[in-house]
Scaffold this active site. Structure first.
Site, PDB file in Angstrom:
ATOM      1  N   HIS A 267       6.793 -15.235   5.095  1.00 31.61           N
ATOM      2  CA  HIS A 267       7.988 -15.060   6.156  1.00 31.61           C
ATOM      3  C   HIS A 267       8.246 -16.827   6.455  1.00 31.61           C
ATOM      4  O   HIS A 267       9.282 -16.851   6.752  1.00 31.61           O
ATOM      5  CB  HIS A 267       7.589 -14.413   7.354  1.00 31.61           C
TER       6      HIS A 267
ATOM      7  N   ARG B  14      11.684 -11.672  -3.019  1.00 29.79           N
ATOM      8  CA  ARG B  14      10.560 -12.243  -3.683  1.00 29.79           C
ATOM      9  C   ARG B  14      10.755 -11.960  -5.286  1.00 29.79           C
ATOM     10  O   ARG B  14      10.241 -12.803  -6.190  1.00 29.79           O
ATOM     11  CB  ARG B  14       9.518 -11.128  -3.382  1.00 29.79           C
TER      12      ARG B  14
ATOM     13  N   SER C  43       3.118  -8.592   4.054  1.00 24.48           N
ATOM     14  CA  SER C  43       2.021  -8.070   4.900  1.00 24.48           C
ATOM     15  C   SER C  43       1.044  -7.027   4.777  1.00 24.48           C
ATOM     16  O   SER C  43      -0.007  -7.098   4.768  1.00 24.48           O
ATOM     17  CB  SER C  43       2.779  -7.886   6.188  1.00 24.48           C
TER      18      SER C  43
ATOM     19  N   LYS D   5       6.740   4.322  13.301  1.00 23.26           N
ATOM     20  CA  LYS D   5       5.966   3.505  12.111  1.00 23.26           C
ATOM     21  C   LYS D   5       4.499   3.122  12.578  1.00 23.26           C
ATOM     22  O   LYS D   5       4.536   2.575  13.897  1.00 23.26           O
ATOM     23  CB  LYS D   5       6.845   2.363  11.450  1.00 23.26           C
TER      24      LYS D   5
END
Ligand code: PNS
Length: 167
Positions: free
Chosen positions: A17, A90, A127, A41
């Site tokens: 990040h 990514r 993460s 969530k």
């Protein structure tokens, strides 16, 4: 003033990040790192904890600030005079979903999405993986800032204490 947002869950912030945030800070006058708060969530860290970790991690950049948002990202952009959403890519596997979100966001507003390729050294980083590896005792110390690593170890330790094997 060209202002961009780097949105995400940041549960917790990783070097991947920060790679994107730092590069966005070079491209825009101001960058707002915005923590998405979605109470449906389950997260390891509260929004306040995630913001505090980001504030500390973003200290090196004077044009970066941290905020949070609950509803639509495009509403946050409108309310904070943000012209661009910066997202890291990514791998090709990120592209489908990110393109769909960028196009949906473009259909809602005139905010532009800018994709920044993640530096190769962090292209495997997420993460969710950091949490999984750490929860099984793997060494993730090189993947997150030191103080995040400490917070992660402490939180996972507390969690194991609560859910550990019974008598
Ligand atoms: O780190 P993440 O979990 O990939 O972040 C996802 C996030 C928070 C950037 C994304 O879910 C989001 O923008 N949520 C806000 C709600 C919204 O605007 N949804 C429509 C997206 S097209």
């Amino acid at each position: 003033m060209r202002r961009a947002v780097c949105p995400g869950s940041f549960d917790p912030v990783t070097h991947g990040h920060l790679d994107i945030v730092g590069r966005a800070a070079q491209l825009f006058d101001e960058v707002v790192v915005a923590v998405g708060v979605n109470s449906s969530k389950k997260r390891l860290f509260t929004p306040e904890e995630r913001m505090a970790m980001l504030e500390r991690a973003c200290r090196p950049w004077d044009n970066v600030r941290v905020d949070s948002f609950g509803g639509l990202l495009t509403d946050f952009c409108r309310d904070h005079d943000v012209q661009a959403i910066v997202k890291g890519l990514r791998a090709v596997s990120d592209f489908d979903y990110e393109l769909q979100m960028a196009q949906m966001n473009a259909s809602l507003t005139d905010v532009e999405t800018v994709f920044v390729p993640t530096s190769p050294e962090w292209s495997f980083l997420a993460s969710s993986l950091v949490k999984e590896v750490a929860s099984f005792g793997g060494d993730v110390s090189g993947l997150v800032p030191d103080f995040v690593h400490e917070a992660l170890s402490a939180r996972l330790g507390e969690r194991d204490g609560q859910t550990g094997p019974g008598p």
